[in-house]
Structures are given as structure tokens and as C-alpha cells.
Design a protein around this motif. Structure first.
Motif, PDB file in Angstrom:
ATOM      1  N   UNK A  33      -5.284   3.588  -1.218  1.00 48.99           N
ATOM      2  CA  UNK A  33      -6.350   3.323  -0.255  1.00 48.99           C
ATOM      3  C   UNK A  33      -6.176   1.933   0.351  1.00 48.99           C
ATOM      4  N   UNK A  34      -6.382   1.818   1.658  1.00 48.99           N
ATOM      5  CA  UNK A  34      -6.427   0.506   2.278  1.00 48.99           C
ATOM      6  C   UNK A  34      -7.734  -0.172   1.877  1.00 48.99           C
ATOM      7  N   UNK A  35      -7.796  -1.496   1.906  1.00 45.56           N
ATOM      8  CA  UNK A  35      -9.048  -2.189   1.618  1.00 45.56           C
ATOM      9  C   UNK A  35     -10.137  -1.745   2.592  1.00 45.56           C
ATOM     10  N   UNK A  36     -11.399  -1.840   2.191  1.00 42.99           N
ATOM     11  CA  UNK A  36     -12.493  -1.484   3.095  1.00 42.99           C
ATOM     12  C   UNK A  36     -12.438  -2.292   4.388  1.00 42.99           C
ATOM     13  N   UNK A  37     -13.035  -1.753   5.407  1.00 46.49           N
ATOM     14  CA  UNK A  37     -13.016  -2.379   6.724  1.00 46.49           C
ATOM     15  C   UNK A  37     -13.467  -3.830   6.677  1.00 46.49           C
ATOM     16  N   UNK A  38     -14.549  -4.095   5.937  1.00 41.92           N
ATOM     17  CA  UNK A  38     -15.065  -5.457   5.853  1.00 41.92           C
ATOM     18  C   UNK A  38     -14.069  -6.411   5.208  1.00 41.92           C
ATOM     19  N   UNK A  39     -13.399  -5.934   4.155  1.00 41.52           N
ATOM     20  CA  UNK A  39     -12.419  -6.777   3.473  1.00 41.52           C
ATOM     21  C   UNK A  39     -11.230  -7.073   4.390  1.00 41.52           C
ATOM     22  N   UNK A  40     -10.788  -6.057   5.137  1.00 40.99           N
ATOM     23  CA  UNK A  40      -9.679  -6.274   6.066  1.00 40.99           C
ATOM     24  C   UNK A  40     -10.060  -7.270   7.151  1.00 40.99           C
ATOM     25  N   UNK A  41     -11.287  -7.175   7.620  1.00 42.79           N
ATOM     26  CA  UNK A  41     -11.760  -8.104   8.649  1.00 42.79           C
ATOM     27  C   UNK A  41     -11.759  -9.529   8.119  1.00 42.79           C
TER      28      UNK A  41
ATOM     29  N   UNK B 144     -10.004  -0.560  15.420  1.00 42.60           N
ATOM     30  CA  UNK B 144      -9.034  -0.159  16.432  1.00 42.60           C
ATOM     31  C   UNK B 144      -7.622  -0.104  15.839  1.00 42.60           C
ATOM     32  N   UNK B 145      -7.297  -1.053  14.955  1.00 42.94           N
ATOM     33  CA  UNK B 145      -5.979  -1.062  14.312  1.00 42.94           C
ATOM     34  C   UNK B 145      -5.800   0.186  13.451  1.00 42.94           C
ATOM     35  N   UNK B 146      -6.821   0.544  12.702  1.00 47.38           N
ATOM     36  CA  UNK B 146      -6.765   1.747  11.866  1.00 47.38           C
ATOM     37  C   UNK B 146      -6.623   2.986  12.745  1.00 47.38           C
ATOM     38  N   UNK B 147      -7.301   2.969  13.874  1.00 52.57           N
ATOM     39  CA  UNK B 147      -7.217   4.090  14.809  1.00 52.57           C
ATOM     40  C   UNK B 147      -5.779   4.281  15.282  1.00 52.57           C
TER      41      UNK B 147
ATOM     42  N   UNK C  21       0.869  -1.183   0.000  1.00 54.99           N
ATOM     43  CA  UNK C  21       0.000   0.000   0.000  1.00 54.99           C
ATOM     44  C   UNK C  21       0.904   1.232   0.000  1.00 54.99           C
ATOM     45  N   UNK C  22       1.258   1.764  -1.161  1.00 57.28           N
ATOM     46  CA  UNK C  22       2.161   2.924  -1.252  1.00 57.28           C
ATOM     47  C   UNK C  22       1.468   4.213  -0.824  1.00 57.28           C
TER      48      UNK C  22
ATOM     49  N   UNK D 280      -6.556   6.254   3.568  1.00 53.74           N
ATOM     50  CA  UNK D 280      -5.443   6.385   2.632  1.00 53.74           C
ATOM     51  C   UNK D 280      -4.104   6.453   3.365  1.00 53.74           C
ATOM     52  N   UNK D 281      -3.068   5.982   2.703  1.00 49.75           N
ATOM     53  CA  UNK D 281      -1.720   5.941   3.280  1.00 49.75           C
ATOM     54  C   UNK D 281      -1.034   7.293   3.100  1.00 49.75           C
ATOM     55  N   UNK D 282      -0.405   7.774   4.168  1.00 52.75           N
ATOM     56  CA  UNK D 282       0.392   9.000   4.100  1.00 52.75           C
ATOM     57  C   UNK D 282       1.844   8.655   3.786  1.00 52.75           C
ATOM     58  N   UNK D 283       2.558   9.579   3.188  1.00 51.06           N
ATOM     59  CA  UNK D 283       3.994   9.398   2.943  1.00 51.06           C
ATOM     60  C   UNK D 283       4.728   9.400   4.286  1.00 51.06           C
TER      61      UNK D 283
END
Length: 231
Positions: A25-33, A45-48, A20-21, A65-68
Motif C-alpha cells: 500500500x502507498x502511504x495515505x494521501x495526507x502522509x504523501x502530501x 492528481x499524481x495518483x490519478x 513499495x513492492x 496498492x501497487x500492481x506488478x
């Protein structure tokens, strides 16, 4: 380590290795779960945790989204990201960081060091000379690190020695690379001698100048003897 901390670490690793450069965008919450076999609450909580370090940002209605890395606000993730960057860039940036901190620290140490610090510095310098004669890179590197650590303690400021603590492994690795070269060992010893003399004299301006010259020589040696040899 909690499940959310474990997932945050896994996501951070994926961000650092380029899965994820920046600005992706990270995958949606449901997909990550589903991918992690964890609950949505754990994912949230992990995203937090990553948001608290400014590793990611949440754009309302669009996603996460990922920050530099230069926008991250926690040191540990930044160091992990730096260690995965180009070796040349990492080494030169470490020298820049050392110059910023060590010049001022040496200036302060000239005013506050005591005889115990000076005795330790003489001992470390003697060990550097022995190691150079023996061609013992590991011994030389440790004595070099110990010399600088003593200068940091010589400031009499409890916070100063902690400034480089997170960089320990990276600094040791960089020193092993340069200290394996005989000419660099000769240059390093000469500059450490000048730093020691300035500290013995208790002259803050001379001490700062001596350390700055050492940092300049370190950068020059790296470009001359390490980079060019690898071309």
C-alpha cells in the motif's frame, strides 16, 4: 513538468526500486502530501496519473496498492522497471521481443524493400565486417543496429520502426555486451549475410527463416558466451 507529474515520477521511482513492492500500500494521501510538501490535490492528481497507467489500483475503503509490472499498461514505466530487473532476465526477454517483431518485419520487408534499402543493408554489413576486423565494438554495434533499423524501414509500414524505439538504449547495451566477443561477431555477420540474401531474393519465407535463425543464434550465443563466462 507539473508538480503532480514530478510527484508521480518520484512515486514511480520508489515503486521500481522496491520501496513499495507489488501489492504494497502507498502511504495515505495526507502522509504523501506531508512527505512531499505538496497539497492533497497534487497528490490526488499524481495518483490519478499512476492509476491511468495501471501502476497502482485504488481499493475503496482500504487505500492505494501497487500492481506488478506485468499489469502496467504504459510502455515507459515497464521499460524502466525492466532495466532494474536481473540483467539475465532483461537480456533474454529483449531477445524474445525481438524474435516476435523482427521475424514478421523481415518477412514483410522481403516483399516491399527497394534497391535503396538493399544498398544500405550491404553498406551496414560491410561496416560490421570492418569493425570486426578492427575489434571496434562500438562501430560494430552501431552498424548492427543500423542494419536492423533498415530492415524495419524496408517493411514500408510507418508503425514498424517505432515498435523498437523505446527499447533503443537497452538494445544498444545488450549488443555491446555480446558484440565484444569475437565469436559472437563472426556468428552475427554470417546470419546477417543470410538475411540480406533472403531480402535480395525477395523471398518472404526465406527471410523470416533467416531472421528467426539469427534470433535463435543470438539467444544461444548469449547463454553460451555471456552467461557461462559470468558463472
Amino acid at each position: 513538468m507539473s508538480l503532480s507529474e514530478e510527484l508521480a515520477e518520484r512515486l514511480l521511482s520508489a515503486i521500481i526500486d522496491g520501496t513499495y513492492p507489488p501489492d504494497a500500500a502507498l502511504p495515505p494521501e495526507g502522509d504523501l502530501a506531508e512527505q512531499s510538501s505538496m497539497s492533497r490535490l497534487t497528490v490526488r492528481e499524481a495518483i490519478k496519473q499512476l492509476r491511468a497507467q495501471n501502476v497502482v489500483r485504488v481499493v475503496r475503503g482500504r487505500g492505494t496498492y501497487v500492481n506488478a509490472p506485468d499489469r502496467w499498461t504504459a510502455l515507459a514505466p515497464v521499460i524502466r522497471a525492466a532495466s532494474h530487473s536481473s540483467h539475465t532476465s532483461l537480456s533474454e526477454r529483449l531477445i524474445e521481443a525481438r524474435r516476435l517483431i523482427e521475424n514478421g518485419a523481415t518477412e514483410l520487408a522481403a516483399l516491399r524493400r527497394d534497391e535503396t534499402h538493399l544498398a544500405e543493408l550491404r553498406e551496414h554489413l560491410a561496416t560490421m565486417r570492418e569493425a570486426a576486423d578492427e575489434g571496434d565494438t562500438e562501430k560494430f554495434v552501431q552498424a548492427d543496429i543500423d542494419f536492423h533499423a533498415t530492415v524495419m524501414r524496408g517493411t514500408g509500414n510507418l508503425f514498424v520502426p517505432l515498435l523498437f524505439e523505446p527499447f533503443g538504449a537497452l538494445l544498444a547495451e545488450g549488443r555491446r555486451e555480446t558484440s565484444a566477443i569475437p565469436q559472437i561477431r563472426v556468428n552475427a555477420i554470417a546470419h546477417h549475410e543470410k538475411v540480406l540474401r533472403a531480402l535480395e531474393a525477395g523471398d518472404p519465407d526465406q527471410a523470416r527463416e533467416a531472421m528467426n535463425a539469427h534470433m535463435h543464434q543470438t539467444a544461444t550465443d548469449y547463454r553460451t558466451h555471456v552467461l557461462k563466462s559470468g558463472e
